[in-house]
Design a protein around this motif. Structure first.
Motif, PDB file in Angstrom:
ATOM      1  N   TYR A 114      47.872   6.438  85.615  1.00  0.00           N
ATOM      2  CA  TYR A 114      46.806   5.460  85.392  1.00  0.00           C
ATOM      3  C   TYR A 114      46.731   5.061  83.918  1.00  0.00           C
ATOM      4  O   TYR A 114      46.567   3.884  83.580  1.00  0.00           O
ATOM      5  CB  TYR A 114      45.455   6.022  85.850  1.00  0.00           C
ATOM      6  CG  TYR A 114      45.254   6.043  87.340  1.00  0.00           C
ATOM      7  CD1 TYR A 114      44.888   4.897  88.036  1.00  0.00           C
ATOM      8  CD2 TYR A 114      45.431   7.224  88.068  1.00  0.00           C
ATOM      9  CE1 TYR A 114      44.704   4.914  89.413  1.00  0.00           C
ATOM     10  CE2 TYR A 114      45.253   7.264  89.444  1.00  0.00           C
ATOM     11  CZ  TYR A 114      44.890   6.104  90.109  1.00  0.00           C
ATOM     12  OH  TYR A 114      44.709   6.128  91.471  1.00  0.00           O
ATOM     13  N   THR A 118      47.564   1.389  82.382  1.00  0.00           N
ATOM     14  CA  THR A 118      46.488   0.756  81.608  1.00  0.00           C
ATOM     15  C   THR A 118      46.987   0.326  80.234  1.00  0.00           C
ATOM     16  O   THR A 118      46.736  -0.804  79.789  1.00  0.00           O
ATOM     17  CB  THR A 118      45.299   1.724  81.447  1.00  0.00           C
ATOM     18  OG1 THR A 118      44.811   2.085  82.734  1.00  0.00           O
ATOM     19  CG2 THR A 118      44.172   1.075  80.644  1.00  0.00           C
ATOM     20  N   LYS A 427      42.395   9.175  86.354  1.00  0.00           N
ATOM     21  CA  LYS A 427      41.919   8.037  87.148  1.00  0.00           C
ATOM     22  C   LYS A 427      40.723   7.322  86.513  1.00  0.00           C
ATOM     23  O   LYS A 427      40.421   6.184  86.867  1.00  0.00           O
ATOM     24  CB  LYS A 427      41.556   8.492  88.561  1.00  0.00           C
ATOM     25  CG  LYS A 427      40.387   9.462  88.641  1.00  0.00           C
ATOM     26  CD  LYS A 427      40.126   9.858  90.095  1.00  0.00           C
ATOM     27  CE  LYS A 427      38.959  10.833  90.193  1.00  0.00           C
ATOM     28  NZ  LYS A 427      38.699  11.220  91.618  1.00  0.00           N
ATOM     29  N   PHE A 428      40.055   7.980  85.538  1.00  0.00           N
ATOM     30  CA  PHE A 428      38.914   7.352  84.864  1.00  0.00           C
ATOM     31  C   PHE A 428      39.327   6.563  83.618  1.00  0.00           C
ATOM     32  O   PHE A 428      38.515   5.835  83.047  1.00  0.00           O
ATOM     33  CB  PHE A 428      37.867   8.408  84.473  1.00  0.00           C
ATOM     34  CG  PHE A 428      37.172   9.026  85.640  1.00  0.00           C
ATOM     35  CD1 PHE A 428      36.276   8.289  86.403  1.00  0.00           C
ATOM     36  CD2 PHE A 428      37.415  10.346  85.988  1.00  0.00           C
ATOM     37  CE1 PHE A 428      35.624   8.854  87.489  1.00  0.00           C
ATOM     38  CE2 PHE A 428      36.778  10.927  87.071  1.00  0.00           C
ATOM     39  CZ  PHE A 428      35.880  10.182  87.833  1.00  0.00           C
ATOM     40  N   PRO A 430      41.345   3.882  83.126  1.00  0.00           N
ATOM     41  CA  PRO A 430      41.196   2.420  83.172  1.00  0.00           C
ATOM     42  C   PRO A 430      39.753   1.965  82.962  1.00  0.00           C
ATOM     43  O   PRO A 430      39.513   0.973  82.261  1.00  0.00           O
ATOM     44  CB  PRO A 430      41.691   2.066  84.581  1.00  0.00           C
ATOM     45  CG  PRO A 430      42.621   3.165  84.942  1.00  0.00           C
ATOM     46  CD  PRO A 430      42.042   4.398  84.327  1.00  0.00           C
ATOM     47  N   LEU A 431      38.793   2.687  83.561  1.00  0.00           N
ATOM     48  CA  LEU A 431      37.380   2.332  83.400  1.00  0.00           C
ATOM     49  C   LEU A 431      36.946   2.436  81.944  1.00  0.00           C
ATOM     50  O   LEU A 431      36.244   1.555  81.425  1.00  0.00           O
ATOM     51  CB  LEU A 431      36.512   3.246  84.275  1.00  0.00           C
ATOM     52  CG  LEU A 431      34.994   3.026  84.188  1.00  0.00           C
ATOM     53  CD1 LEU A 431      34.632   1.628  84.668  1.00  0.00           C
ATOM     54  CD2 LEU A 431      34.258   4.088  85.010  1.00  0.00           C
ATOM     55  N   ILE A 432      37.364   3.500  81.264  1.00  0.00           N
ATOM     56  CA  ILE A 432      37.034   3.683  79.842  1.00  0.00           C
ATOM     57  C   ILE A 432      37.605   2.539  79.011  1.00  0.00           C
ATOM     58  O   ILE A 432      36.909   1.945  78.174  1.00  0.00           O
ATOM     59  CB  ILE A 432      37.587   5.027  79.321  1.00  0.00           C
ATOM     60  CG1 ILE A 432      36.958   6.210  80.050  1.00  0.00           C
ATOM     61  CG2 ILE A 432      37.379   5.149  77.808  1.00  0.00           C
ATOM     62  CD1 ILE A 432      35.480   6.358  79.844  1.00  0.00           C
ATOM     63  N   CYS A 433      38.870   2.213  79.242  1.00  0.00           N
ATOM     64  CA  CYS A 433      39.549   1.199  78.423  1.00  0.00           C
ATOM     65  C   CYS A 433      39.022  -0.214  78.685  1.00  0.00           C
ATOM     66  O   CYS A 433      39.012  -1.053  77.778  1.00  0.00           O
ATOM     67  CB  CYS A 433      41.055   1.252  78.670  1.00  0.00           C
ATOM     68  SG  CYS A 433      41.839   2.750  78.044  1.00  0.00           S
ATOM     69  N   ILE A 434      38.611  -0.492  79.903  1.00  0.00           N
ATOM     70  CA  ILE A 434      38.051  -1.807  80.213  1.00  0.00           C
ATOM     71  C   ILE A 434      36.629  -1.930  79.668  1.00  0.00           C
ATOM     72  O   ILE A 434      36.219  -2.992  79.180  1.00  0.00           O
ATOM     73  CB  ILE A 434      38.069  -2.055  81.739  1.00  0.00           C
ATOM     74  CG1 ILE A 434      39.519  -2.193  82.219  1.00  0.00           C
ATOM     75  CG2 ILE A 434      37.278  -3.310  82.104  1.00  0.00           C
ATOM     76  CD1 ILE A 434      39.669  -2.213  83.730  1.00  0.00           C
ATOM     77  N   SER A 435      35.871  -0.836  79.710  1.00  0.00           N
ATOM     78  CA  SER A 435      34.473  -0.863  79.241  1.00  0.00           C
ATOM     79  C   SER A 435      34.379  -0.968  77.721  1.00  0.00           C
ATOM     80  O   SER A 435      33.461  -1.603  77.180  1.00  0.00           O
ATOM     81  CB  SER A 435      33.742   0.398  79.708  1.00  0.00           C
ATOM     82  OG  SER A 435      33.753   0.511  81.098  1.00  0.00           O
ATOM     83  N   THR A 467      36.708   3.979  72.548  1.00  0.00           N
ATOM     84  CA  THR A 467      37.668   4.429  73.554  1.00  0.00           C
ATOM     85  C   THR A 467      37.933   5.926  73.416  1.00  0.00           C
ATOM     86  O   THR A 467      37.954   6.670  74.403  1.00  0.00           O
ATOM     87  CB  THR A 467      38.997   3.660  73.423  1.00  0.00           C
ATOM     88  OG1 THR A 467      38.751   2.261  73.531  1.00  0.00           O
ATOM     89  CG2 THR A 467      39.980   4.078  74.505  1.00  0.00           C
TER      90      THR A 467
END
Length: 478
Positions: A114, A118, A427-428, A430-435, A467
């Protein structure tokens, strides 16, 4: 300058590039396209990277920036020195030790699939937009100087521009680019030298350095107000981190370094590249001082990105200056755009589709060629979006502003990987990098509104830190 002159110049220029492509593309395969068979002389890579780093944006936007920003951009350039040192001493040894084709495969080894996908996706987004910005600038100038005279619409200009890049890169890839970038950097530096000489002669300047030093526009260091975007430590630190992310964490720039024969050669490349790049940027800023003074003294109403093109092609500097300006502009633009198309193809092929894991080499090559064509169309579409939806602010400011948001997550990922031993819940990621970019944007908005504090280009550091913090929140406890 007549349209016929421009057509002849473009035809002659690309004839040379296509000839180089033919010579370097003989017996080319995917290994040649992606890594030039690890046979590139380091000095050619170093010289060619100058043009790729500067691009058409620097060629036009940096001189045009001087009127409003003086020589404050040099603060960032000095920061680049620190950033390039980190690349040479930390990142290059890592990449060579792991024998990487795509630098983002490091993220898979360190964190997981992931994180890997990302990181590669953020590069693809960043480089697509950055390359589109740079190509837009050149296509716009060609439109004004040539294609408008024949009633050719802008989308046709853009399509021709990308088609020419595809034509000389589709076979040899990075091997071709190492050689064409060397030639294009030479053209660009000659063009700058000719323009400085011509304008200095028109202004009757006997000592360029004294003239620039005495100019009100030569102010370089700004320590007065920590809240402003041009405050020295903001620009200096931003320059260091911009160099790290836009060179060291960028497949486009690192792909050239990874074509060197070994790590020692790649490090020599970074050392000499750094020295020359600082000197060249100073001359671009000096040119900006000359152009601004020339425009004021001759009543020429030209500013920002229009300053250099208008004076060089429609002023009283003569046909030779106009020809060298256009030659330098095309060279600077294509030396960054051609490698961008190749690196986008490489990253998508290796990181997203993983074609290197296919056993059939013929199928690998077919896939790579299809991806190369697809990204050509992606660049065309992105440039057209930029043309019709982006305001007329200086393009270089837009590139760095955009980079603050798209390269920040890459900075945080690599910093976390290199400077901690922690594992994360992959798996988390992508969420961190997008947020993170959205949180960064909101934080900057609030600081401007309530504290009148402008992060400027230091937003990249804030984004990377957010990040990094986010990754600590999803670390594995056991």
């Amino acid at each position: 300058m007549q349209p016929l002159h421009i057509i002849l110049l473009i035809v002659g220029y690309f004839t040379v590039l296509i000839l180089i492509s033919y010579i370097t593309g003989k017996s080319a395969n995917n290994k040649t396209f992606f890594k030039a068979n690890n046979s590139s002389p380091w000095y050619l890579v170093a010289f060619g990277m100058i043009g790729a780093s500067l691009s058409g944006v620097t060629f036009i936007s940096v001189p045009g920036w001087v009127e409003a920003q003086s020589m404050s951009y040099m603060q960032m350039v000095l920061g680049y020195v620190i950033g390039y040192a980190v690349i040479g001493l930390v990142l290059l040894p890592l990449y060579y030790r792991l024998n990487l084709t795509s630098i983002y495969t490091y993220l898979e080894d360190r964190f997981g699939k992931y994180s890997y996908k990302t990181g590669a996706s953020f590069f693809l987004l960043s480089r697509t937009i950055g390359a589109a910005f740079r190509l837009f600038l050149v296509a716009n100038v060609l439109q004004l100087l040539l294609f408008d005279a024949y009633g050719i619409p802008f989308w046709v200009t853009v399509t021709i521009t990308i088609l020419l890049i595809w034509l000389y890169t589709f076979k040899g890839g990075i091997k071709t680019i190492v050689w064409t970038d060397t030639l294009q950097t030479l053209f660009m530096l000659i063009a700058v030298g000719v323009c400085i000489y011509t304008i200095s002669d028109e202004l009757q300047i006997t000592n360029l350095f004294s003239y620039v030093a005495d100019s009100e526009l030569s102010k370089t260091f700004f320590f007065d107000d920590v809240k402003t975007g041009d405050y020295f430590w903001k620009r200096f630190l931003a320059g260091a981190f911009v160099a790290i992310v836009m060179t060291g964490l960028d497949q486009d720039m690192m792909q050239k370094n990874l074509t060197c024969r070994n790590l020692k050669d790649a490090q020599k490349n970074m050392f000499w590249f750094t020295i020359v790049l600082v000197i060249v940027n100073f001359f671009f800023l000096a040119l900006g001082v000359l152009l601004t003074d020339y425009a004021q003294k001759n009543g020429i109403d030209a500013h920002k990105d229009q300053l250099f093109p208008i004076i060089a092609t429609k002023g009283t500097l003569g046909l030779a200056t106009a020809i060298f300006f256009l030659l330098g502009l095309i060279a600077a633009a294509y030396s960054s755009a051609d490698s961008a198309l190749t690196s986008l193809t490489t990253s998508f092929s290796i990181d997203i589709l993983e074609i290197d894991k296919k056993k059939n080499e013929v199928e690998q090559e077919k896939s790579r060629k299809k991806i190369h064509i697809i990204f050509s169309f992606v660049l065309i579409a992105t440039i057209l979006i930029f043309k019709y939806f982006i305001a007329d602010e200086s393009v270089i400011a837009k590139i760095f502003t955009f980079a603050n948001y798209t390269y920040g997550p890459l900075l945080g990922l690599y910093a976390f990987g290199l400077f901690t031993q922690l594992k994360v819940k992959d798996k988390f990621v992508p969420l961190i990098c997008i947020s993170s970019p959205f949180i960064t944007f909101l934080a900057n908005l609030l600081c401007l509104k309530y504290f009148n504090f402008d992060f400027g280009f230091a937003l990249l550091i804030l984004n990377g830190a957010i990040t990094f913090l986010g990754l600590t929140l999803v670390k594995k406890t056991a």
